[in-house]
Design an enzyme around this catalytic site. Structure first.
Site, mmCIF file in Angstrom:
data_model
loop_
_atom_site.group_PDB
_atom_site.id
_atom_site.type_symbol
_atom_site.label_atom_id
_atom_site.label_comp_id
_atom_site.label_asym_id
_atom_site.label_seq_id
_atom_site.Cartn_x
_atom_site.Cartn_y
_atom_site.Cartn_z
ATOM 1 N N SER A 30 0.873 -1.182 0.000
ATOM 2 C CA SER A 30 0.000 0.000 0.000
ATOM 3 C C SER A 30 0.904 1.223 0.000
ATOM 4 O O SER A 30 2.073 1.149 0.427
ATOM 5 C CB SER A 30 -0.944 -0.020 1.206
ATOM 6 O OG SER A 30 -0.225 -0.241 2.402
ATOM 7 N N GLU A 32 1.271 5.523 0.656
ATOM 8 C CA GLU A 32 0.708 6.727 1.283
ATOM 9 C C GLU A 32 1.161 7.976 0.515
ATOM 10 O O GLU A 32 2.328 8.104 0.159
ATOM 11 C CB GLU A 32 1.180 6.799 2.737
ATOM 12 C CG GLU A 32 0.528 7.928 3.511
ATOM 13 C CD GLU A 32 0.822 7.830 4.999
ATOM 14 O OE1 GLU A 32 0.565 6.751 5.588
ATOM 15 O OE2 GLU A 32 1.328 8.816 5.547
ATOM 16 N N HIS A 283 3.581 -1.089 3.868
ATOM 17 C CA HIS A 283 2.965 0.223 3.601
ATOM 18 C C HIS A 283 4.111 1.214 3.363
ATOM 19 O O HIS A 283 4.962 1.394 4.231
ATOM 20 C CB HIS A 283 2.125 0.637 4.815
ATOM 21 C CG HIS A 283 1.414 1.941 4.636
ATOM 22 N ND1 HIS A 283 0.251 2.065 3.908
ATOM 23 C CD2 HIS A 283 1.691 3.191 5.102
ATOM 24 C CE1 HIS A 283 -0.162 3.323 3.927
ATOM 25 N NE2 HIS A 283 0.694 4.030 4.643
HETATM 26 C C1 LIG Z 1 0.376 5.453 9.784
HETATM 27 C C2 LIG Z 1 0.260 6.842 10.369
HETATM 28 C C3 LIG Z 1 -0.424 7.824 9.643
HETATM 29 C C4 LIG Z 1 -0.561 9.119 10.163
HETATM 30 N N1 LIG Z 1 -1.244 10.063 9.432
HETATM 31 C C5 LIG Z 1 -1.441 11.300 9.930
HETATM 32 C C6 LIG Z 1 -2.188 12.302 9.212
HETATM 33 O O1 LIG Z 1 -2.649 12.053 8.101
HETATM 34 N N2 LIG Z 1 -2.362 13.508 9.796
HETATM 35 C C7 LIG Z 1 -1.860 13.809 11.030
HETATM 36 O O2 LIG Z 1 -2.070 14.948 11.498
HETATM 37 N N3 LIG Z 1 -1.143 12.901 11.740
HETATM 38 C C8 LIG Z 1 -0.920 11.650 11.222
HETATM 39 N N4 LIG Z 1 -0.201 10.712 11.942
HETATM 40 C C9 LIG Z 1 0.394 11.111 13.233
HETATM 41 C C10 LIG Z 1 -0.563 10.949 14.431
HETATM 42 O O3 LIG Z 1 -1.651 11.829 14.296
HETATM 43 C C11 LIG Z 1 0.236 11.261 15.685
HETATM 44 O O4 LIG Z 1 1.210 10.284 15.909
HETATM 45 C C12 LIG Z 1 -0.574 11.515 16.970
HETATM 46 O O5 LIG Z 1 0.304 12.058 17.952
HETATM 47 C C13 LIG Z 1 -1.199 10.272 17.595
HETATM 48 O O6 LIG Z 1 -2.222 9.815 16.858
HETATM 49 P P1 LIG Z 1 -2.877 8.369 17.209
HETATM 50 O O7 LIG Z 1 -4.001 8.187 16.280
HETATM 51 O O8 LIG Z 1 -1.841 7.350 17.275
HETATM 52 O O9 LIG Z 1 -3.413 8.699 18.690
HETATM 53 P P2 LIG Z 1 -4.000 7.767 19.849
HETATM 54 O O10 LIG Z 1 -4.071 6.346 19.451
HETATM 55 O O11 LIG Z 1 -5.245 8.407 20.358
HETATM 56 O O12 LIG Z 1 -2.862 7.820 20.952
HETATM 57 C C14 LIG Z 1 -1.948 8.878 21.177
HETATM 58 C C15 LIG Z 1 -1.198 8.633 22.460
HETATM 59 O O13 LIG Z 1 -2.024 8.899 23.573
HETATM 60 C C16 LIG Z 1 -2.141 7.758 24.389
HETATM 61 N N5 LIG Z 1 -3.549 7.605 24.754
HETATM 62 C C17 LIG Z 1 -4.620 7.653 23.913
HETATM 63 N N6 LIG Z 1 -5.761 7.480 24.610
HETATM 64 C C18 LIG Z 1 -5.412 7.332 25.888
HETATM 65 C C19 LIG Z 1 -6.145 7.124 27.088
HETATM 66 N N7 LIG Z 1 -7.481 7.059 27.113
HETATM 67 N N8 LIG Z 1 -5.449 7.005 28.235
HETATM 68 C C20 LIG Z 1 -4.115 7.066 28.230
HETATM 69 N N9 LIG Z 1 -3.365 7.260 27.122
HETATM 70 C C21 LIG Z 1 -4.003 7.395 25.977
HETATM 71 C C22 LIG Z 1 -1.683 6.578 23.536
HETATM 72 O O14 LIG Z 1 -1.109 5.541 24.287
HETATM 73 C C23 LIG Z 1 -0.678 7.211 22.657
HETATM 74 O O15 LIG Z 1 0.535 7.260 23.341
HETATM 75 C C24 LIG Z 1 -0.007 9.432 11.439
HETATM 76 C C25 LIG Z 1 0.696 8.441 12.152
HETATM 77 C C26 LIG Z 1 0.847 7.159 11.613
HETATM 78 C C27 LIG Z 1 1.625 6.123 12.376
#
Ligand SMILES: Cc1cc2nc3c(=O)[nH]c(=O)nc-3n(C[C@H](O)[C@H](O)[C@H](O)COP(=O)(O)OP(=O)(O)OC[C@H]3O[C@@H](n4cnc5c(N)ncnc54)[C@H](O)[C@@H]3O)c2cc1C
Length: 315
Positions: A30, A32, A283
């Site tokens: 895939s 990106e 990916h």
């Molecule tokens: C494949 C990939 C694609 C990405 N694409 C983009 C994009 O298009 N645009 C962009 O802006 N960013 C993107 N990112 C970056 C991402 O937005 C950041 O890494 C962001 O800081 C975390 O997003 P997440 O979805 O992993 O967050 P989450 O999964 O919500 O977690 C973030 C952190 O908070 C902690 N956490 C979450 N919920 C809780 C809870 N209830 N209690 C305690 N701890 C908690 C988790 O352990 C983790 O350490 C991408 C990252 C990856 C790996």
């Protein structure tokens, strides 16, 4: 995890020269992309899509700029890839600066445009590394976003995973628990942040399996051509640039063609090791350039398929 016989065979093959000979191409890939900002970038993106399409990617995905800054461009890019390239395209979507109602509106528009796959992310607020503050009426994290999206439409959802642990996580275990929450909320696969050691990925994959995660975990492969730039980005997002990489790029600042070759060699070697360890899904972070991803896929035995699906010429 104890290696299987076929993995031991693979390890042996990977250490015998030539490294890439005879791979059957039994991999799913895939790609990106990011949404283009100008017409020239749009042409570059479309060139990348056109070059990579014959490899029949399982899906391609389009990122979402910080704070929803690319909302319209991400939508336009994903919709165009689906309509004109006829590739399964996923839209990245974050929780940043958006209420649940706004997210619903964005998601409904995607569904109407034929988008069936969302990469659901929390996103980051402001400067990389700054603490995340949810919108008062928004989703607090990616797990909540996944559940919210599933309630809107039956999207196929991917989420982010961090082999070297997200900087906000209390511990590696807590980060994996968070990944499990996202999958339990309805996501069907995880895509990892980039990393540069196959062992890092294998350890993470084993820890996920031990935590009861059975969903596919796709390694995110970033062919690095500019170490300084990658280092700046990596420190904020839970990835480390190993010291050996500086050495491999030393003296190549003014030699872009050599840098490309070195980048492809490093990333291809990583993929070959991952393949030897049983990985069959890859990916690629393409940065809208097809050459390195294409070359690595080629080395992995992935070759163009005859496709009767036309890619229309851009307007
Ligand atoms: C494949 C990939 C694609 C990405 N694409 C983009 C994009 O298009 N645009 C962009 O802006 N960013 C993107 N990112 C970056 C991402 O937005 C950041 O890494 C962001 O800081 C975390 O997003 P997440 O979805 O992993 O967050 P989450 O999964 O919500 O977690 C973030 C952190 O908070 C902690 N956490 C979450 N919920 C809780 C809870 N209830 N209690 C305690 N701890 C908690 C988790 O352990 C983790 O350490 C991408 C990252 C990856 C790996």
């Amino acid at each position: 995890m104890t290696p299987t016989l076929s993995q031991l065979h693979e390890y042996r093959t990977a250490t015998d020269a030539p490294l890439f000979s005879g791979l059957p191409g039994d991999v799913a890939v895939s790609f990106e992309f990011f949404p283009p900002k100008s017409e020239a970038m749009e042409r570059q993106l479309w060139d990348a899509v056109t070059q990579l399409k014959p490899l029949e990617p399982a899906f391609v995905s389009v990122t979402y700029g910080a704070g929803g800054s690319t909302r319209e461009r991400t939508h336009a890019t994903v919709a165009r890839i689906i309509a004109e390239a006829r590739l399964p395209a996923a839209a990245h979507l974050t929780c940043v600066a958006a209420s649940k109602d706004e997210i619903r509106a964005v998601a409904e528009r995607y569904w109407e445009a034929g988008v069936r796959h969302i990469v659901a992310l929390r996103g980051d607020a402001g400067e990389p590394g700054a603490p995340f503050t949810p919108h008062p009426d928004g989703y607090a994290n990616a797990a909540e976003l996944v559940a919210g999206l599933k309630a809107i439409a039956p999207f196929d959802i991917s989420v982010a995973a961090y082999p070297e642990t997200h900087p906000d996580a209390a511990s590696p275990e807590a980060d994996i628990d968070n990944l499990k929450r996202k999958l339990d909320a309805g996501a069907s696969r995880a895509i990892t942040q980039f990393f540069f050691s196959a062992e890092t990925f294998f350890r993470f994959r084993d820890a996920c399996a031990a935590a009861g995660i059975a969903a596919p975990i796709l390694p995110g492969i970033l062919p690095v051509t500019n170490v300084a730039q990658a280092r700046k980005f990596a420190s904020a997002c839970g990835a480390a640039i190993p010291a050996w990489m500086d050495g491999l790029f030393e003296g190549l600042d003014e030699k872009p063609a050599a840098r490309q070759l070195v980048a492809a060699t490093i990333a291809a070697e990583l993929c070959r090791r991952l393949y030897a360890g049983g990985v069959r899904d890859f990916h690629f972070y393409t940065l809208n350039r097809p050459e390195l991803a294409y070359a690595i896929c080629h080395l992995l035995g992935k070759r163009p398929q005859n496709s009767d699906k036309a890619t229309e010429t851009p307007a």
